[in-house]
Design a protein around this motif. Sequence first.
Motif, PDB file in Angstrom:
ATOM      1  N   PRO A 100      44.162  37.893  35.405  1.00 20.95           N
ATOM      2  CA  PRO A 100      44.089  39.088  36.260  1.00 20.95           C
ATOM      3  C   PRO A 100      44.622  38.886  37.688  1.00 20.95           C
ATOM      4  O   PRO A 100      44.473  37.818  38.271  1.00 20.95           O
ATOM      5  CB  PRO A 100      42.584  39.401  36.289  1.00 20.95           C
TER       6      PRO A 100
ATOM      7  N   THR B  12      41.086  48.905  40.090  1.00 19.78           N
ATOM      8  CA  THR B  12      39.964  49.551  39.424  1.00 19.78           C
ATOM      9  C   THR B  12      38.826  48.537  39.379  1.00 19.78           C
ATOM     10  O   THR B  12      38.937  47.522  38.682  1.00 19.78           O
ATOM     11  CB  THR B  12      40.344  49.942  37.979  1.00 19.78           C
TER      12      THR B  12
ATOM     13  N   GLN C  76      49.759  48.694  42.085  1.00 16.08           N
ATOM     14  CA  GLN C  76      48.658  49.191  41.260  1.00 16.08           C
ATOM     15  C   GLN C  76      47.471  49.530  42.150  1.00 16.08           C
ATOM     16  O   GLN C  76      47.270  48.917  43.183  1.00 16.08           O
ATOM     17  CB  GLN C  76      48.196  48.114  40.262  1.00 16.08           C
TER      18      GLN C  76
ATOM     19  N   SER D 162      44.865  40.260  41.787  1.00 19.10           N
ATOM     20  CA  SER D 162      43.923  40.763  42.789  1.00 19.10           C
ATOM     21  C   SER D 162      44.668  40.781  44.131  1.00 19.10           C
ATOM     22  O   SER D 162      45.863  40.471  44.185  1.00 19.10           O
ATOM     23  CB  SER D 162      42.725  39.820  42.903  1.00 19.10           C
TER      24      SER D 162
ATOM     25  N   GLY E   8      35.874  46.195  38.584  1.00 20.15           N
ATOM     26  CA  GLY E   8      35.247  45.788  37.324  1.00 20.15           C
ATOM     27  C   GLY E   8      36.175  45.795  36.123  1.00 20.15           C
ATOM     28  O   GLY E   8      35.750  45.540  35.004  1.00 20.15           O
ATOM     29  N   GLU E   9      37.458  46.108  36.358  1.00 21.04           N
ATOM     30  CA  GLU E   9      38.397  46.116  35.230  1.00 21.04           C
ATOM     31  C   GLU E   9      39.507  45.119  35.512  1.00 21.04           C
ATOM     32  O   GLU E   9      40.198  45.236  36.515  1.00 21.04           O
ATOM     33  CB  GLU E   9      39.022  47.515  35.120  1.00 21.04           C
ATOM     34  N   PRO E  10      39.697  44.118  34.657  1.00 18.89           N
ATOM     35  CA  PRO E  10      40.784  43.168  34.919  1.00 18.89           C
ATOM     36  C   PRO E  10      42.141  43.867  34.838  1.00 18.89           C
ATOM     37  O   PRO E  10      42.369  44.680  33.942  1.00 18.89           O
ATOM     38  CB  PRO E  10      40.634  42.114  33.825  1.00 18.89           C
ATOM     39  N   GLN E  11      43.007  43.575  35.813  1.00 13.51           N
ATOM     40  CA  GLN E  11      44.344  44.175  35.814  1.00 13.51           C
ATOM     41  C   GLN E  11      45.405  43.089  35.758  1.00 13.51           C
ATOM     42  O   GLN E  11      45.223  41.996  36.283  1.00 13.51           O
ATOM     43  CB  GLN E  11      44.520  45.009  37.086  1.00 13.51           C
ATOM     44  N   TYR E  12      46.511  43.426  35.120  1.00 14.27           N
ATOM     45  CA  TYR E  12      47.574  42.445  34.915  1.00 14.27           C
ATOM     46  C   TYR E  12      48.870  42.999  35.474  1.00 14.27           C
ATOM     47  O   TYR E  12      49.002  44.191  35.689  1.00 14.27           O
ATOM     48  CB  TYR E  12      47.712  42.120  33.424  1.00 14.27           C
TER      49      TYR E  12
END
Length: 264
Positions: A182, A158, A155, A184, A160-164
């Motif tokens: 999230p 992005t 991935q 990281s 400030g946007e939590p990603q899963y």
Amino acid sequence: QSYRRKLHSFYEVKEEIGRGVFGFVKRVQHKGNQMFCAAKFIPLRSRTRTQAYRERDILATLSHPLVTALLDQFETRKTLILVLELYPSQELLDRLFKKNVVTEAEVKVYVQQLVEGLQYLHSQSVLHLDIKPPNILMVHPAREDIKICDFGFAQKLTPGEPQYSKYGSPEFVSPEIIEQTPVSEASDIWAMGVISYLSLTCSSPFAGESDRATLLNILEGRVSWSSPAAAHLSDDARNFIKAALQRAPEARPSAAKCLAHPWF
């Protein structure tokens, strides 16, 4: 329908050499320069379409000696075809386990490259999210160079946007992926820590009797440091791995910080 370049016009398609979650891989040979490459066929079904294009877009932005290069791409109505560099498909662990004795110094050469590769990916705001032994390939039978491959789970970060992330192999998956909190850069550092332990001790730190047991071991942070294989590790190696396998992602060191660790 606009004119579409066809794989068969440029490459001779040979045998299948691998199959993954998102499609299969065939060996292909370029009709001009005779070079062998790997062609990854990803079905463009509604479920896999976004994933397929994401993998392509990420690979297209990457250029580094430790990362497999995207050489070309083709698209049919139903399939995205990524043409990638081809290596002898020996995995890192196969290489290590074929030797009778593996020294810490030998393992260090591989782990350091893996961390350098992660440092590059993270500098490009890319998370790999599927770092495991089959995705670390040996480039040459007689040399130590590795390549990080298979960006099917990768991935772009992005801010400030939590990603899963979904998860691949239970043994290498970080606590935050299991808990669906999230991800990281620290999620890749965790997997690198698992591979370091595995490469140094020939045993997987969290592997349980079942996938469920493995996931529980990960969540409870149960790592054996007293087993005969782990007991012989140098203090530096043990500290390096312990830092990478901290439960809280923010407590794990960045790739740059890993490279500055006394173990190296």
